[in-house]
Scaffold this motif. Structure first.
Motif, PDB file in Angstrom:
ATOM      1  N   GLY A   1       0.803  -1.217   0.000  1.00 14.80           N
ATOM      2  CA  GLY A   1       0.000   0.000   0.000  1.00 14.80           C
ATOM      3  C   GLY A   1       0.837   1.269   0.000  1.00 14.80           C
ATOM      4  O   GLY A   1       0.322   2.346  -0.301  1.00 14.80           O
TER       5      GLY A   1
ATOM      6  N   LEU B   1      -3.302  -0.343  -3.565  1.00 21.93           N
ATOM      7  CA  LEU B   1      -4.045  -0.275  -2.313  1.00 21.93           C
ATOM      8  C   LEU B   1      -3.786  -1.567  -1.535  1.00 21.93           C
ATOM      9  O   LEU B   1      -3.811  -2.647  -2.110  1.00 21.93           O
TER      10      LEU B   1
ATOM     11  N   GLU C   1      -6.574  -3.475   3.826  1.00 24.56           N
ATOM     12  CA  GLU C   1      -7.456  -2.345   4.094  1.00 24.56           C
ATOM     13  C   GLU C   1      -8.920  -2.768   3.961  1.00 24.56           C
ATOM     14  O   GLU C   1      -9.826  -2.046   4.380  1.00 24.56           O
TER      15      GLU C   1
ATOM     16  N   HIS D   1      -3.278   4.427   5.707  1.00 20.72           N
ATOM     17  CA  HIS D   1      -3.395   4.822   4.302  1.00 20.72           C
ATOM     18  C   HIS D   1      -4.097   6.166   4.164  1.00 20.72           C
ATOM     19  O   HIS D   1      -3.731   6.983   3.305  1.00 20.72           O
TER      20      HIS D   1
ATOM     21  N   GLY E   1       4.557   4.896   8.176  1.00 21.68           N
ATOM     22  CA  GLY E   1       3.708   3.875   7.560  1.00 21.68           C
ATOM     23  C   GLY E   1       4.386   2.523   7.514  1.00 21.68           C
ATOM     24  O   GLY E   1       3.747   1.486   7.756  1.00 21.68           O
TER      25      GLY E   1
ATOM     26  N   CYS F   1       3.094  -0.902   9.261  1.00 24.45           N
ATOM     27  CA  CYS F   1       2.974  -2.159   8.510  1.00 24.45           C
ATOM     28  C   CYS F   1       3.624  -3.313   9.263  1.00 24.45           C
ATOM     29  O   CYS F   1       3.060  -4.413   9.370  1.00 24.45           O
TER      30      CYS F   1
END
Length: 272
Positions: A128, A134, A138, A209, A238, A242
């Motif tokens: 992502g 994407l 999510e 995101h 981010g 993750c």
């Protein structure tokens, strides 16, 4: 230095468009949605990206096996930073976590599942951060499927390790006269686990995101923040999110496996 700056600027430029809706897999996603209209467009995108992640992992595994087959003495690592050393470093990290939670004896039994589930979730999260993709995690259907996979796995292993009768007996607690109260509570608690795993993973990845997309589209005095490089810290943040979410999911799965496969002397408890 100029090359690095050019690549960095290009990355941020593409991310600005990606945050605005540029999705590389849209043609395949539209095809899937067209042929399977009961799957919404967002879920179709998650399925396509998840398949891409699976293909990437299979290719990585095949490359590793090919490289390992050429090594005469597999005990010694390669010199320097190599593909094989990176893969084996990951394996050593996951195995150490398995030993810490499951113990020296049980770690080899569940290592393959744990190593796979962590890698699948981590790559699904990280993809992502790449412009035009994407993260499959999510979408709640993806995270729920992962949660159910963990749920089914540790329950099967619990039944196999203890036997179905003893495994169900451990939900009743140590005191037989409290079983009528404890059993339904324990069953309900057990059934909630895959849902909590799914919602935690999905919520955090969706939030990460959204934050990244917001800062990529943010403008200051007519200039995109992404072009100014101000969004870079959010990429590192981010990446940390993750890793943490994949780690938390994996650690909880190991804890559930440990609880499901722990030997309890029910006969002795019930005798008292």
């Amino acid at each position: 230095m100029k090359t690095l700056l050019f690549l960095l600027t290009s990355l941020l430029s593409v991310n600005v468009y990606a945050a605005s809706g540029l999705i590389w897999l849209d043609p395949i996603t539209h095809w899937l949605h067209h042929h399977m209209p009961y799957i919404d467009h967002h879920s179709a995108g998650a399925i396509v990206t998840f398949i891409l992640v699976a293909i990437m992992l299979v290719i990585t595994a095949l490359i590793y096996r090919a490289k390992l087959s050429k090594v005469e003495n597999k005990v010694f690592p390669d010199s320097g930073i190599t593909f094989r050393n990176i893969v084996e470093l990951y394996g050593s990290f996951i195995y150490s976590q398995c030993k810490a939670v499951l113990g020296e004896e049980d770690a080899p039994k569940y290592f393959k599942f744990i190593a796979t589930i962590f890698l699948v979730i981590f790559i699904s999260n990280v993809i992502g951060l790449i412009p035009g993709f994407l993260p499959p995690t999510e979408v709640v259907s993806t995270t729920l499927a992962l949660g159910l996979l963990s749920f089914i796995y540790y329950n099967i292993k619990g039944c196999k390790e203890l036997g179905v009768k003893n495994y169900l007996a451990h939900f009743a607690g140590p005191l037989w006269y409290m079983a009528i109260l404890i059993f339904p509570i324990e069953i309900l608690s057990n059934m909630i686990r895959p849902i909590s795993l799914a919602l935690r993973l999905r919520g955090n990845m969706m939030g990460d995101h959204m934050v990244l997309g917001t800062f990529l589209n943010l403008e200051i005095l007519g200039f995109k923040v992404a072009y100014l490089g101000a969004a870079l810290p959010f990429y590192f943040l981010g990446l940390l999110v993750c890793f943490i979410q994949a780690y938390v999911f994996t650690m909880l799965s190991m804890v559930y496996i440990s609880l499901a496969t722990a030997h309890h002397d029910h006969d002795e408890h019930h005798a008292h």
